[in-house]
Motif scaffolding. Structure first.
Motif, mmCIF file in Angstrom:
data_model
loop_
_atom_site.group_PDB
_atom_site.id
_atom_site.type_symbol
_atom_site.label_atom_id
_atom_site.label_comp_id
_atom_site.label_asym_id
_atom_site.label_seq_id
_atom_site.Cartn_x
_atom_site.Cartn_y
_atom_site.Cartn_z
ATOM 1 N N VAL A 260 0.833 -1.199 0.000
ATOM 2 C CA VAL A 260 0.000 0.000 0.000
ATOM 3 C C VAL A 260 0.872 1.255 0.000
ATOM 4 C CG1 VAL A 260 -1.647 1.349 1.366
ATOM 5 C CG2 VAL A 260 -1.987 -1.103 1.057
ATOM 6 N N SER A 261 1.887 1.270 0.843
ATOM 7 C CA SER A 261 2.770 2.429 0.910
ATOM 8 C C SER A 261 3.526 2.622 -0.397
ATOM 9 C CB SER A 261 3.759 2.258 2.065
ATOM 10 O OG SER A 261 4.663 3.332 2.118
ATOM 11 N N GLY A 262 4.092 1.538 -0.921
ATOM 12 C CA GLY A 262 4.884 1.629 -2.145
ATOM 13 C C GLY A 262 4.068 1.937 -3.379
ATOM 14 N N GLY A 263 2.803 1.501 -3.380
ATOM 15 C CA GLY A 263 1.993 1.683 -4.578
ATOM 16 C C GLY A 263 1.106 2.900 -4.573
ATOM 17 N N LEU A 264 0.710 3.380 -3.382
ATOM 18 C CA LEU A 264 -0.333 4.400 -3.331
ATOM 19 C C LEU A 264 0.101 5.730 -2.726
ATOM 20 C CD1 LEU A 264 -3.308 2.103 -2.254
ATOM 21 C CD2 LEU A 264 -2.521 2.668 -4.561
ATOM 22 N N LYS A 265 1.194 5.755 -1.971
ATOM 23 C CA LYS A 265 1.670 7.044 -1.480
ATOM 24 C C LYS A 265 2.056 7.935 -2.652
ATOM 25 C CE LYS A 265 3.152 6.971 3.295
ATOM 26 N NZ LYS A 265 4.269 7.083 4.244
ATOM 27 N N SER A 266 1.928 9.246 -2.441
ATOM 28 C CA SER A 266 2.120 10.209 -3.531
ATOM 29 C C SER A 266 1.170 9.927 -4.683
ATOM 30 C CB SER A 266 3.574 10.224 -4.026
ATOM 31 O OG SER A 266 4.429 10.750 -3.034
ATOM 32 N N THR A 267 0.028 9.298 -4.366
ATOM 33 C CA THR A 267 -1.010 8.969 -5.354
ATOM 34 C C THR A 267 -0.454 8.090 -6.464
ATOM 35 O OG1 THR A 267 -1.763 11.221 -4.865
ATOM 36 C CG2 THR A 267 -3.028 10.015 -6.500
ATOM 37 N N GLY A 268 0.532 7.259 -6.117
ATOM 38 C CA GLY A 268 1.126 6.346 -7.094
ATOM 39 C C GLY A 268 1.977 7.036 -8.134
ATOM 40 N N GLN A 269 2.303 8.295 -7.909
ATOM 41 C CA GLN A 269 3.018 9.093 -8.909
ATOM 42 C C GLN A 269 4.530 9.076 -8.649
ATOM 43 O OE1 GLN A 269 -0.523 12.304 -9.920
ATOM 44 N NE2 GLN A 269 0.660 12.587 -8.062
ATOM 45 N N LYS A 270 5.072 7.883 -8.588
ATOM 46 C CA LYS A 270 6.503 7.671 -8.436
ATOM 47 C C LYS A 270 6.956 6.690 -9.511
ATOM 48 C CE LYS A 270 6.511 7.978 -3.339
ATOM 49 N NZ LYS A 270 6.866 7.240 -2.110
ATOM 50 N N CYS A 271 8.120 6.919 -10.066
ATOM 51 C CA CYS A 271 8.616 5.966 -11.065
ATOM 52 C C CYS A 271 8.934 4.621 -10.427
ATOM 53 C CB CYS A 271 9.833 6.523 -11.791
ATOM 54 S SG CYS A 271 11.186 7.014 -10.709
ATOM 55 N N THR A 272 9.166 4.603 -9.105
ATOM 56 C CA THR A 272 9.464 3.348 -8.409
ATOM 57 C C THR A 272 8.242 2.764 -7.697
ATOM 58 O OG1 THR A 272 10.189 4.647 -6.496
ATOM 59 C CG2 THR A 272 11.903 3.887 -8.019
ATOM 60 N N ALA A 273 7.061 3.333 -7.932
ATOM 61 C CA ALA A 273 5.856 2.876 -7.239
ATOM 62 C C ALA A 273 5.528 1.426 -7.588
ATOM 63 C CB ALA A 273 4.672 3.771 -7.595
ATOM 64 N N THR A 274 5.036 0.677 -6.605
ATOM 65 C CA THR A 274 4.576 -0.686 -6.845
ATOM 66 C C THR A 274 3.337 -0.667 -7.725
ATOM 67 O OG1 THR A 274 5.385 -1.385 -4.679
ATOM 68 C CG2 THR A 274 3.742 -2.796 -5.743
ATOM 69 N N SER A 275 3.337 -1.509 -8.751
ATOM 70 C CA SER A 275 2.196 -1.573 -9.667
ATOM 71 C C SER A 275 1.662 -2.987 -9.788
ATOM 72 C CB SER A 275 2.614 -1.051 -11.049
ATOM 73 O OG SER A 275 1.567 -1.177 -11.972
ATOM 74 N N ARG A 276 2.562 -3.956 -9.971
ATOM 75 C CA ARG A 276 2.176 -5.356 -10.128
ATOM 76 C C ARG A 276 2.430 -6.099 -8.816
ATOM 77 N NH1 ARG A 276 5.670 -7.773 -14.336
ATOM 78 N NH2 ARG A 276 7.190 -6.184 -13.696
ATOM 79 N N VAL A 277 1.379 -6.712 -8.281
ATOM 80 C CA VAL A 277 1.470 -7.415 -6.997
ATOM 81 C C VAL A 277 1.320 -8.904 -7.279
ATOM 82 C CG1 VAL A 277 0.612 -7.530 -4.648
ATOM 83 C CG2 VAL A 277 0.403 -5.391 -5.937
ATOM 84 N N ILE A 278 2.428 -9.624 -7.217
ATOM 85 C CA ILE A 278 2.483 -11.032 -7.618
ATOM 86 C C ILE A 278 2.515 -11.889 -6.362
ATOM 87 C CG2 ILE A 278 3.813 -12.729 -8.918
ATOM 88 C CD1 ILE A 278 5.003 -10.288 -10.493
ATOM 89 N N VAL A 279 1.448 -12.678 -6.151
ATOM 90 C CA VAL A 279 1.236 -13.343 -4.862
ATOM 91 C C VAL A 279 1.092 -14.854 -5.060
ATOM 92 C CG1 VAL A 279 -0.159 -13.372 -2.770
ATOM 93 C CG2 VAL A 279 0.002 -11.266 -4.114
ATOM 94 N N HIS A 280 1.767 -15.621 -4.197
ATOM 95 C CA HIS A 280 1.670 -17.080 -4.249
ATOM 96 C C HIS A 280 0.236 -17.505 -3.906
ATOM 97 C CE1 HIS A 280 2.362 -21.323 -3.397
ATOM 98 N NE2 HIS A 280 3.533 -21.203 -4.034
ATOM 99 N N ALA A 281 -0.249 -18.502 -4.626
ATOM 100 C CA ALA A 281 -1.635 -18.957 -4.467
ATOM 101 C C ALA A 281 -1.954 -19.387 -3.040
ATOM 102 C CB ALA A 281 -1.910 -20.111 -5.428
#
Length: 489
Positions: A280-301
């Motif tokens: 949440v912090s990596g993807g949504l802080k600064s409204t997601g307006q970071k070049c390093t922001a988390t976008s793809r969340v890959i999760v084990h089943a």
């Protein structure tokens, strides 16, 4: 620096040859608060190529005297500018929040980082710049030193209006270059306040210049200008490649930091609370307006459902609003155009079959109706071929992707044209080491969010994220100088 135009609105001039001067076009544009479109933060110059030419000429004439100064003398000016900025930290941070929307605590943190960047590079003036190399001739002395490029064009984006201009300009200056800075129009007022700190610190006329205006005129003009010896750019891939080609065609050095589509891998042995909070912090802080922001969340089943619920619970706690208001966690998109881009990607995601679990709509309740606010969006059932899984959105959109093994997760994480940053959550050292060795990204982080890098460490991407050079830390010397080998008989 400024002149009063109305009781509450100021016009900010260009900074050329040590003076604040209006553009010859006599044209300005409004910088609008994205949290309240009725609020004009200031007016900036819509400059012409003639304005740019004056700035480049000033930088060119000043460069010889600047490079002759000792590194410690140049460093003294940067250190003094840091102290001035420290005294003005609240004003600069409030201006940043009003101008581009990030919350006040984030803006103040970024300004503090800018101060630290100035102090770090002030110290560079006293650090080694070469090596003694044994010669085959016993009567000779051979060593290397560094020589500055000359005039450097610095082209910066709106999302980090203090940190990025300074992590480019400060090393350029300390190594003996002069600078012509073109900030993004959306954050031109904030950048002017940073330049004023260097002006007040006594930087010599022509050593640092700032020209505002359109990218097609000023940014492209810097890349094309025969007296600009190097271009450092952060922004979109399309613009970056165009500037790089222009610089290459005339033999100028260039450095490009561009997009990202950054993954986080959540392994079956991960601390799920930690992973959800960091996503949440990596993807949504600064409204997601970071070049390093988390976008793809890959999760084990094996942990997918539990992680998804923890993630959604944290997203639901987010307060969207004006970044100057207490309790606001996420501010607006930086502009109307950026808001429309985010909303269009949300619609693409739904149209291509992804399941929207949360948000994704414009937030217009109460005072939010006056700004460019969007609810954070979380998508489920996302596949690797979907647009929202492949293109950089630069907004608060998380895409959940399920995998059945760690090897599949790594393969999916690397399935991108970008390679800027990536993170993994695991308590297994073998998986962590595999991630470090096999992840095609310039920045890899273990058990922490994908966004963020410390100022003393090299920063840059792989693949389409970068021109493969590195910024920040000691690595900056590699771009802003050239090695000169000296042989003394």
């Amino acid at each position: 620096m400024t002149t009063n135009v109305e009781a509450t609105v100021q016009t900010y001039s260009n900074y050329i040859n040590g003076e604040w001067v209006a553009s010859g076009t006599e044209m300005t544009a409004d910088s609008i608060n994205p949290a309240n479109c009725d609020d004009i933060v200031g007016r900036y110059q819509l400059s012409s190529k003639e304005d740019l030419n004056r700035a480049v000429e000033a930088a060119s004439k000043a460069q010889r005297a600047w490079r002759k100064l000792s590194g410690s003398t140049r460093g003294d000016i940067l250190f003094k500018a840091a102290s001035i900025m420290e005294d003005r930290i609240d004003d600069i941070a409030r201006t940043m929040t009003r101008e581009m929307g990030k919350t006040y605590p984030e803006a103040k943190g970024e300004t503090a980082r800018g101060i630290a960047i100035l102090r770090y590079y002030a110290g560079e003036g006293m650090r080694p710049i070469g090596d003694v190399i044994p010669s085959t001739d016993s009567d000779a002395l051979m060593f290397t030193t560094r020589t500055p490029l000359g005039v450097v064009g610095v082209i910066t984006p709106w999302n980090f209006p203090v940190a990025i201009p300074l992590w480019k300009a400060a090393p350029a200056l300390i190594y003996g270059n002069t600078v012509v800075l073109k900030p993004a129009s959306e954050s031109a007022v904030t950048c002017a306040k940073i330049v004023d700190c260097l002006h007040e610190a006594g930087i010599p006329a022509g050593v640092l210049n700032m020209v505002t205006g359109s990218g097609s005129v000023i940014g492209q003009g810097l890349a094309d200008h025969p007296k600009v010896n190097g271009i450092t750019f952060t922004g979109s891939n399309t613009v970056g490649k165009k500037l790089g080609q222009a610089a290459l065609s005339r033999g100028a050095k260039y450095q490009l930091e561009m997009g990202g589509k950054n993954p986080v891998i959540v392994a079956e042995d991960a601390d799920l609370d930690l992973a959800a909070e960091a996503t949440v912090s990596g993807g949504l802080k600064s409204t997601g307006q970071k070049c390093t922001a988390t976008s793809r969340v890959i999760v084990h089943a094996a942990v997918y459902d539990e992680f998804r619920e923890k993630l959604l619970a944290k997203v639901a706690e987010i307060k969207v609003g004006d970044g100057l208001e207490d309790g606001t966690w996420m501010g607006p998109s930086a502009s109307e155009g950026q808001l429309k881009t985010v909303l269009s990607y949300v619609e693409k995601g739904k149209a291509e079959g992804a399941k929207l679990l949360y948000g994704g709509k414009r937030s217009e309740e109460g005072t939010n109706a006056k700004g460019y606010f969007v609810e954070p969006a979380v998508f489920d059932e996302v596949t690797a071929d979907m647009t929202i899984a492949r293109e950089e959105i630069f907004g608060p959109v998380l895409t959940l992707m399920k995998v059945s093994s760690f090897e599949e997760a790594l393969e999916l994480a690397n399935d991108s044209e970008y390679g800027l940053s990536a993170s993994v959550f695991t308590t297994n050292i073998s998986k962590a080491l595999s991630f470090i060795n096999e992840m095609d990204a310039g920045l890899v982080r273990i058990n922490t969010e994908s966004a963020g890098v410390e100022l003393q460490a090299p920063f840059g991407g792989m693949k389409q994220s970068s021109s493969h050079s590195r910024e920040q830390g000691r690595a900056a010397i590699e771009f802003f100088t050239s090695i000169k080998t000296v042989f003394v008989k």
